[in-house]
Design an enzyme around this catalytic site. Structure first.
Site, short mmCIF file in Angstrom:
data_model
loop_
_atom_site.label_atom_id
_atom_site.label_comp_id
_atom_site.label_asym_id
_atom_site.label_seq_id
_atom_site.Cartn_x
_atom_site.Cartn_y
_atom_site.Cartn_z
N SER A 124 0.72 -1.20 -0.02
CA SER A 124 0.12 -0.13 0.10
C SER A 124 0.89 1.32 -0.04
O SER A 124 1.52 1.54 0.69
CB SER A 124 -0.72 0.05 1.11
OG SER A 124 -1.47 -1.18 1.53
N HIS A 141 -3.55 0.39 -4.43
CA HIS A 141 -3.09 -0.62 -5.06
C HIS A 141 -3.20 -0.70 -6.80
O HIS A 141 -4.37 -0.93 -7.10
CB HIS A 141 -3.60 -1.97 -4.59
CG HIS A 141 -3.13 -1.98 -3.04
ND1 HIS A 141 -1.97 -2.88 -2.76
CD2 HIS A 141 -3.84 -1.51 -2.15
CE1 HIS A 141 -2.02 -3.08 -1.29
NE2 HIS A 141 -2.73 -2.12 -0.83
N HIS A 168 -5.37 -9.05 -1.18
CA HIS A 168 -5.44 -9.27 0.50
C HIS A 168 -6.58 -10.11 0.78
O HIS A 168 -7.74 -10.41 0.06
CB HIS A 168 -5.88 -7.91 1.23
CG HIS A 168 -4.60 -6.94 0.88
ND1 HIS A 168 -4.67 -6.24 -0.23
CD2 HIS A 168 -3.55 -6.63 1.75
CE1 HIS A 168 -3.55 -5.37 -0.14
NE2 HIS A 168 -2.79 -5.57 1.06
N TYR A 221 -8.59 -9.90 3.22
CA TYR A 221 -9.95 -9.06 3.37
C TYR A 221 -10.78 -8.81 2.30
O TYR A 221 -11.96 -8.12 2.39
CB TYR A 221 -9.63 -7.70 4.28
CG TYR A 221 -8.89 -6.62 3.72
CD1 TYR A 221 -9.14 -5.90 2.39
CD2 TYR A 221 -7.39 -6.65 3.84
CE1 TYR A 221 -8.43 -4.74 2.03
CE2 TYR A 221 -6.36 -5.65 3.52
CZ TYR A 221 -7.21 -4.73 2.56
OH TYR A 221 -6.14 -3.93 1.97
N MET A 231 -1.60 -6.43 7.01
CA MET A 231 -2.93 -7.34 6.58
C MET A 231 -2.46 -8.22 5.40
O MET A 231 -3.10 -8.55 4.41
CB MET A 231 -4.00 -6.65 6.16
CG MET A 231 -4.53 -5.64 7.39
SD MET A 231 -5.75 -4.70 6.94
CE MET A 231 -5.99 -3.52 8.55
N SER A 232 -0.92 -8.39 5.37
CA SER A 232 -0.44 -9.11 4.18
C SER A 232 0.91 -10.02 4.34
O SER A 232 0.95 -10.26 5.57
CB SER A 232 -0.08 -8.19 3.18
OG SER A 232 1.00 -7.34 3.38
N ASN A 263 2.04 4.03 10.84
CA ASN A 263 1.40 4.61 12.06
C ASN A 263 1.47 3.77 13.38
O ASN A 263 2.29 2.75 13.07
CB ASN A 263 -0.20 4.49 11.49
CG ASN A 263 -0.58 3.14 11.22
OD1 ASN A 263 -0.44 2.52 10.14
ND2 ASN A 263 -1.16 2.58 12.29
N1 HPA Z 1 -2.74 -2.24 11.12
C1 HPA Z 1 -3.05 -3.46 10.37
N2 HPA Z 1 -2.54 -3.19 9.06
C2 HPA Z 1 -1.98 -1.96 8.85
C3 HPA Z 1 -1.73 -0.78 9.63
C4 HPA Z 1 -2.33 -1.05 10.94
O1 HPA Z 1 -2.26 -0.38 11.96
N3 HPA Z 1 -1.16 0.16 8.96
C5 HPA Z 1 -0.89 -0.40 7.93
N4 HPA Z 1 -1.33 -1.42 7.66
#
Ligand code: HPA
Length: 280
Positions: A34, A65, A87, A89, A218-219, A242
């Site tokens: 991402s 993406h 992904h 999700y 998530m990957s 973050n």
């Molecule tokens: N959590 C899960 N996946 C993520 C995050 C997060 O804070 N930041 C970027 N991908």
């Protein structure tokens, strides 16, 4: 029903479609996560193939993406780059998520560099830093969604692949050395893969910290398992986009924040990827 597995002829159809478009025979694979797509701009002699033009290739639905395969040269290596990935999700099966990895294997890839955006769990991590993956926790796999579930494809690897040193120690050392020399703030740590797409609650964050995760995303983990199954060496790099609140009453992350900080991280990841390739 979920698509549990592809056949060898389906993998070979994808390989044939790619080889029909270029003579480049990549030995290095690269997956860009991402907000990290710009890394592909440095590829020379680039041949760009949208995912939808490759038979059976999964097509990403997420904003940020782009979804194409780029073959070309980077630092003297023939490379194949996934600009964007799919992904769990989004609703894809583990077989679909790992389909491109097995295509890469058949294309001749021996080394895979995987990048992702991740949230910092370790209290010493800050947004804008890099984490070189030392190991991972496969939380969705522990819950049953392992990409190797189903009949084993012996053409790729053994039924019960070893996952010790999934992240190649030599590649990690080179990456850390490159980061140090370029003064890139970096750590080596444990990545944990959750299904998403909801971000983590403060209770999740406290739990993930307790079980040994340094960053969450998530990957990556499904792709790394498929790569290791077929003997591909792996380097994993997270851009920490973050941090995550570990107590109630604080604001959580947003997708916009992930994409914004991703822009700051691109030059760092580019420097590390190029430095590692130069050293190989
Ligand atoms: N959590 C899960 N996946 C993520 C995050 C997060 O804070 N930041 C970027 N991908």
């Amino acid at each position: 029903m979920e698509h549990l597995q592809f056949t060898m002829s389906q993998f070979n159809e994808a390989v044939a479609a790619i080889r029909a478009r270029t003579d480049i025979r990549p030995t290095v694979g690269l997956i860009l996560g991402s907000g990290l797509n710009q890394l592909a701009d440095a590829i020379q002699d680039a041949v760009k193939i949208p995912f939808q033009e490759i038979p059976h290739f999964p097509v990403s639905t997420v904003q940020g993406h782009q979804g194409r395969l780029v073959l070309g040269h980077l630092e003297g290596h023939a490379v194949v780059v996934m600009q964007g990935r799919v992904h769990f999700y989004e609703g894809y099966s583990m077989a679909e998520i790992t389909f491109p990895i097995r295509v890469m294997k058949l294309l001749g890839v021996e080394t895979l560099i995987v990048t992702n955006a991740a949230g910092g769990i370790n209290q010493g991590y800050h947004a804008g830093e890099v984490m070189i993956l030392r190991d991972h926790l496969n939380l969705i796999g522990m819950a049953g969604a392992n990409p190797l579930r189903g009949p084993n494809l012996d053409e790729f690897g053994p039924r019960f692949p070893n996952m010790n040193e999934a992240y190649d120690p030599e590649l990690r050392d080179i990456a850390a050395k490159v980061a140090l020399e370029a003064r890139i703030p970096h750590h080596q740590g444990v990545y944990i893969c959750l299904a998403g797409p909801s971000f983590e609650t403060p209770a999740d964050v406290r739990f993930l910290r307790l079980i040994g995760a340094d960053a969450v995303g998530m990957s990556t983990v499904p792709e790394v398992i498929a790569a290791r199954h077929s003997g591909i060496r792996v380097l994993g790099i997270s851009g920490i986009t973050n941090t995550l609140a570990d107590e109630e009453g604080l604001p959580g992350p947003t997708h916009e924040e992930v994409l914004e900080t991703g822009k700051v991280l691109v030059p760092y990841l580019e420097t590390i990827v190029q430095g590692v390739l130069k050293a190989l």
